[in-house]
Design a protein around this motif. Structure first.
Motif, mmCIF file in Angstrom:
data_model
loop_
_atom_site.group_PDB
_atom_site.id
_atom_site.type_symbol
_atom_site.label_atom_id
_atom_site.label_comp_id
_atom_site.label_asym_id
_atom_site.label_seq_id
_atom_site.Cartn_x
_atom_site.Cartn_y
_atom_site.Cartn_z
ATOM 1 N N UNK A 1 -25.139 0.638 -1.030
ATOM 2 C CA UNK A 1 -24.977 -0.644 -1.717
ATOM 3 C C UNK A 1 -23.769 -1.426 -1.202
ATOM 4 N N UNK A 2 -23.132 -0.897 -0.166
ATOM 5 C CA UNK A 2 -22.013 -1.589 0.441
ATOM 6 C C UNK A 2 -20.670 -1.277 -0.186
ATOM 7 N N UNK A 3 -20.651 -0.501 -1.258
ATOM 8 C CA UNK A 3 -19.396 -0.149 -1.908
ATOM 9 C C UNK A 3 -18.711 0.996 -1.178
ATOM 10 N N UNK A 4 -17.396 0.993 -1.228
ATOM 11 C CA UNK A 4 -16.611 2.008 -0.531
ATOM 12 C C UNK A 4 -15.770 2.776 -1.535
ATOM 13 N N UNK A 5 -15.798 4.084 -1.427
ATOM 14 C CA UNK A 5 -14.931 4.915 -2.260
ATOM 15 C C UNK A 5 -13.582 5.005 -1.578
ATOM 16 N N UNK A 6 -12.514 4.498 -2.211
ATOM 17 C CA UNK A 6 -11.206 4.501 -1.563
ATOM 18 C C UNK A 6 -10.725 5.917 -1.246
ATOM 19 N N UNK A 7 -9.997 6.051 -0.161
ATOM 20 C CA UNK A 7 -9.375 7.321 0.184
ATOM 21 C C UNK A 7 -8.045 7.428 -0.568
ATOM 22 N N UNK A 8 -7.560 8.633 -0.729
ATOM 23 C CA UNK A 8 -6.411 8.860 -1.600
ATOM 24 C C UNK A 8 -5.056 8.842 -0.887
ATOM 25 N N UNK A 9 -5.014 8.449 0.369
ATOM 26 C CA UNK A 9 -3.742 8.437 1.091
ATOM 27 C C UNK A 9 -2.804 7.369 0.522
ATOM 28 N N UNK A 10 -1.506 7.701 0.506
ATOM 29 C CA UNK A 10 -0.497 6.759 0.001
ATOM 30 C C UNK A 10 -0.029 5.786 1.071
ATOM 31 N N UNK A 11 -0.039 6.256 2.320
ATOM 32 C CA UNK A 11 0.400 5.429 3.438
ATOM 33 C C UNK A 11 -0.658 5.435 4.545
ATOM 34 N N UNK A 12 -0.719 4.324 5.259
ATOM 35 C CA UNK A 12 -1.510 4.244 6.493
ATOM 36 C C UNK A 12 -0.577 3.700 7.573
ATOM 37 N N UNK B 1 9.623 0.620 0.193
ATOM 38 C CA UNK B 1 8.758 0.029 -0.836
ATOM 39 C C UNK B 1 8.272 1.103 -1.802
ATOM 40 N N UNK B 2 7.945 2.279 -1.286
ATOM 41 C CA UNK B 2 7.506 3.417 -2.108
ATOM 42 C C UNK B 2 7.936 4.703 -1.418
ATOM 43 N N UNK B 3 8.928 5.367 -1.992
ATOM 44 C CA UNK B 3 9.425 6.604 -1.380
ATOM 45 C C UNK B 3 8.860 7.858 -2.028
ATOM 46 N N UNK B 4 7.803 7.685 -2.824
ATOM 47 C CA UNK B 4 7.217 8.826 -3.529
ATOM 48 C C UNK B 4 5.843 9.204 -3.004
ATOM 49 N N UNK B 5 5.433 8.607 -1.890
ATOM 50 C CA UNK B 5 4.122 8.916 -1.329
ATOM 51 C C UNK B 5 4.038 10.360 -0.852
ATOM 52 N N UNK B 6 2.841 10.943 -0.961
ATOM 53 C CA UNK B 6 2.645 12.352 -0.607
ATOM 54 C C UNK B 6 1.816 12.542 0.659
ATOM 55 N N UNK B 7 1.117 11.481 1.111
ATOM 56 C CA UNK B 7 0.211 11.667 2.258
ATOM 57 C C UNK B 7 0.111 10.401 3.083
ATOM 58 N N UNK B 8 -0.189 10.587 4.372
ATOM 59 C CA UNK B 8 -0.303 9.467 5.297
ATOM 60 C C UNK B 8 -1.470 9.700 6.235
ATOM 61 N N UNK B 9 -2.109 8.609 6.633
ATOM 62 C CA UNK B 9 -3.292 8.706 7.507
ATOM 63 C C UNK B 9 -3.144 7.728 8.658
ATOM 64 N N UNK B 10 -3.399 8.203 9.874
ATOM 65 C CA UNK B 10 -3.411 7.361 11.071
ATOM 66 C C UNK B 10 -4.795 7.447 11.694
ATOM 67 N N UNK B 11 -5.551 6.336 11.703
ATOM 68 C CA UNK B 11 -6.931 6.367 12.199
ATOM 69 C C UNK B 11 -7.064 6.355 13.722
ATOM 70 N N UNK B 12 -5.950 6.254 14.426
ATOM 71 C CA UNK B 12 -5.970 6.226 15.897
ATOM 72 C C UNK B 12 -4.656 6.854 16.365
#
Length: 494
Positions: free
Chosen positions: A103-114, A43-54
């Motif tokens: 205020x309940x708002x979330x600043x998005x993280x910059x990861x391309x993949x999760x 779907x997107x082969x240009x991602x630079x970073x990935x995050x795994x929360x567990x």
């Protein structure tokens, strides 16, 4: 597995303070990790970073590590001495909550993949109990039924627009009513690219008897195209071979065709449901015509129920007919003073008192099988569904509910999890039978009941019932074969 990893694994199993049920950690097979990564790259082969929360032992990050993509992982427990990713030994849910502004708002993280295989634990897990009020406040949009729901919900919140999310997790949220808000969040916040159901025994060798699916999401709804759907493959070996060779059928559906969106329904996800069966949900439902109710919850069956009719235990009590059809001898006896007991004991609950002792049809409630049996007059029943009716309507419903079609409607569409309550049965579509067709179903239901009572074979009767119903619904041979195969492999297909 290296010697250090092996020693750590052994130490985890020995340490009584580490409860695997509470951690909810199950290692993801390499071929699934590779498949999910490849789908994200497709779907997107240009991602630079990935995050795994567990991230556990980095299984799901490995394909990204091999491509020199920047990898970030966190986990509440350190499973290894050294990690190849940028690892932090922290609690992801605390991490998520710390990212929520006042205020309940979330600043998005910059990861391309999760990527994630979130912990699977039920609502009784100690972590949820100990943090219930705080978690309820932060997850009020979806609830806190279990850990996997909160992990996925948090990732959706944290992901930036366009970020891809590859998940393998319990698929109990596809149909269960309690997950309606979670399904709505996914549909409101994400595009769904793929749902591939996994074999039921995928994690069984690790002690987890849980049905799972691979899910590919993308943050934002503008990316929604057709959804790739793959129903369960019965055999784990065949599933692995097909994933490795990328040989899944990959049937594609418009998003509106994989949802039950009627006001009477709950946005259930339909996995490869034949179009002609989905159209049946435009019909009247059982609950529109018949009273569907639930009965008595004792809170302590051992104290208030008996296997024998004796002493004060004299009222027949039907809890769950299980696999029995038409007629069942699976009954217990409840204390004849149950109404008085319910006034004194808080967790002894008698629902629908005005409908007690009437005849009707009782349905199975637990397990994968679905069946219906006659409820005799002057009996009571448990939390399983009872449909109030008598006379000919009783036998009509017995025929209809014991058909292969209804088994699929209940176990393949309305609820793939174990507990079938009255609310689900009330939503089963009714068929517009001609007068002669209904009369024949009544006669067949009566005959099947009498034969079942004598423990005689009813296979031919069921065959005629199925043929009559399939013809009335104008089902194609392909659809008939589909629902029959589902019924024959119910445990592995549901």
């Amino acid at each position: 597995m290296g010697r250090k990893d092996k020693l750590i694994k052994e130490e985890i199993s020995k340490d009584k303070s580490i409860n695997k049920r509470e951690l909810g950690y199950y290692s993801t097979p390499d071929y699934i990790c590779n498949y999910i990564a490849d789908r994200l790259f497709s779907i997107n082969n240009e991602g630079k970073s990935v995050f795994d929360p567990c991230c556990g032992r980095e299984e799901m990050l490995r394909p990204f590590i091999n491509k020199n993509i920047k990898c970030y992982g966190i986990d509440v427990y350190r499973y290894k001495d050294t990690y190849d990713c940028n690892f932090q030994n922290i609690d992801f849910l605390k991490f998520y909550i710390s990212n929520i502004a006042y205020n309940g708002k979330i600043s998005p993280l910059e990861y391309d993949y999760y990527v994630l295989n979130p912990p699977y634990n039920c609502h009784e897990v100690k972590y949820i109990k100990d943090n219930k009020d705080r978690l309820k406040a932060k997850f009020k949009d979806v609830g806190i039924q279990n850990m996997y729901l909160m992990f996925i919900s948090a990732v959706i919140d944290l992901a930036k627009e366009g970020a891809l999310i590859g998940i393998i997790t319990s698929d109990s949220f596809f149909t269960a009513k309690s997950y309606k808000k979670f399904r709505k969040k996914i549909l409101d916040k994400c595009s769904i690219h793929e749902i591939t159901m996994c074999p039921t025994n995928l994690f069984l060798n690790q002690g987890a008897d849980v049905r799972t699916s691979i899910i590919i999401l993308q943050k934002g709804t503008k990316y929604q195209g057709k959804v790739i759907l793959n129903n369960r493959i019965n055999n784990k070996r065949d599933f692995e071979a097909k994933l490795k060779k990328r040989e899944l059928e990959n049937n594609k559906y418009f998003i509106e065709n994989i949802l039950l969106k009627d006001d009477r329904d709950n946005l259930e996800f339909l996995i490869e449901c034949p179009k002609e069966i989905k159209l049946l949900f435009n019909n009247k439902r059982i609950g529109d015509v018949y009273k569907c109710i639930t009965g008595i919850s004792t809170g302590n069956d051992k104290l208030y129920l008996s296997k024998e009719c004796k002493s004060q235990y004299t009222v027949p009590f039907y809890k769950n007919p299980g696999k029995d059809k038409f007629y069942t001898e699976k009954k217990l006896f409840i204390d004849k003073n149950f109404l008085k007991i319910s006034k004194k004991v808080a967790n002894f609950i008698v629902r629908n008192k005005e409908y007690l002792f009437k005849e009707g049809v009782i349905c199975s409630s637990m397990g994968v099988e679905f069946s219906a049996c006659k409820l005799p007059r002057d009996s009571v029943f448990g939390v399983n569904c009872c449909i109030l009716c008598d006379g000919e309507e009783e036998f009509f419903l017995l025929s209809y509910l014991n058909s292969t079609l209804v088994t699929y409607l209940v176990r393949g569409v309305l609820n793939r999890t174990n507990m079938i309550t009255s609310g689900y049965i009330a939503r089963v579509p009714l068929i517009n039978f001609e007068k002669e067709e209904k009369e024949r179903l009544i006669a067949l239901g009566r005959l099947a009941y009498e034969k079942s009572k004598k423990k005689e074979d009813i296979k031919e009767i069921l065959k005629e019932i199925n043929n009559l119903i399939n013809k009335a619904c104008k089902l194609t041979n392909e659809t008939i074969d589909f629902i029959e195969e589902f019924k024959e492999n119910l445990v592995r297909r549901a």
